[in-house]
Scaffold this motif. Sequence first.
Motif: not given
Lengths: 246, 174
Positions: B11-17, B54-58, B126-130, B136-138
């Motif tokens: 999860f640390l790699p997604h700190l910026d996001a 998908n840890p980033r989405a979570w 959608f545009e930046f996290e793709n 997104i609906a989920a």
Amino acid sequence: MNCEQAKALLDTYIDGELGPDERAQLEQHLETCAECRATLARLRRFRDFFIANGPRYSPPPELKTKVLSRLEIAKRREATAWLRKPWLYAGILLLGGLLLSWWRISADSEKAIAQQAVSNFVRAAALEHLCDVVSPDPGVVGSWLTSKLDFSPPVVLPGLGFQMRGGRLDVVQNRKVAGLVYKRNKDLLTVFVWPAGGQPLRPNSRFLDGKQVSAWTQADLNFVAVSNMSGQGLDEVVDRLKNAIK
Amino acid sequence: MGDISRFEELFLPHLDAAYNLARWLGSGDEDAQDIVQEAYTRAFKGFAKFRGDNPRAWLLTIVRNTTYTWLRKRASQDKLVPFDEEVHAMPAEPVPSEAYQEARRGQVEAALSRLPAEYREVLLLFEFENWSYKAIAAALQVPIGTVMSRLSRARRRLQQELAHDRPEEMGDEL
Ligand SMILES: [Zn+2]
């Protein structure tokens, strides 16, 4: 497909999320409609512009350190989570209280029981009525007691020179108990027996009013032995009785 | 009990996001930092339940929920414009992009800040996290059709806000 329907789908088309059928229909319309093609082009340009200029916020470098230290705290809390359950403390206090009161009650009642046994012993000797049934035969004494009581007391001989004199009914803690009477010269030994009924006696020995008293529980029966013998001899007698009862 | 090193690795790699999303949804730098810390703590506590690939989405879903809770708690309700699909729906007439080609990031940012958080989040995801419409609906727990229309309206609304900022540059087509 008309222009209104087409325009409603343009965003989704650009997003690549249109189903194959609608996509085919839309593309068919676009081939024939310059206005929709222009709209599509504008949407694409806007999207490109937005993606190029949308803000990207970067955290300050110290945020990572902050997060890591928060995680450390969370980890430590997790490791000691069970310590912070209020019910745990309530449980410990309650248990402690119960143990304490149980200990007090049992200590009090042990002494009371020993006292009663000694009183019975002294009174029987003073009244010179040691036995309701007189017999040197443990079997006879046992049968008689069983017929008078709601349980069968084990009647055994301790050895060490003690002879069976007989048995009597007595009372300890408001219940009818068996009294087994043994004699060795001037040493008198009486063993009181009754069902433990969930209230066993912790093994304990003491001197009371010049008598030796020893109590224990065995085979769901409570035993209290009282003797006027001198010295520490009762413990050995009790050991012999315990072994014989097994 | 979670394995903290495994957690950090995922999860640390997604700190910026995570921080970026908190900012997009309307929090300032300080709040966003607090939100990210809170979200990571929540994620760690719930790590045992993480089954996905998908840890980033979570994580971002947790950041999103944390942000809304946070902003509501801080009574920054003014930042969260009360949201109504219809009320916020704008005329679908697109604005020509030529008028905005010179627009600076600051103008986009300012325009975005006037959008409801619900619009900003679909744009970002959608545009930046793709993310796909479905993802997104989920995460938002809304039908895919809602994601689709919300995204369209968000774009129209953003175009309008940008046009409002720079009326002198509006093209003839308007
Ligand atoms: Zn058309």
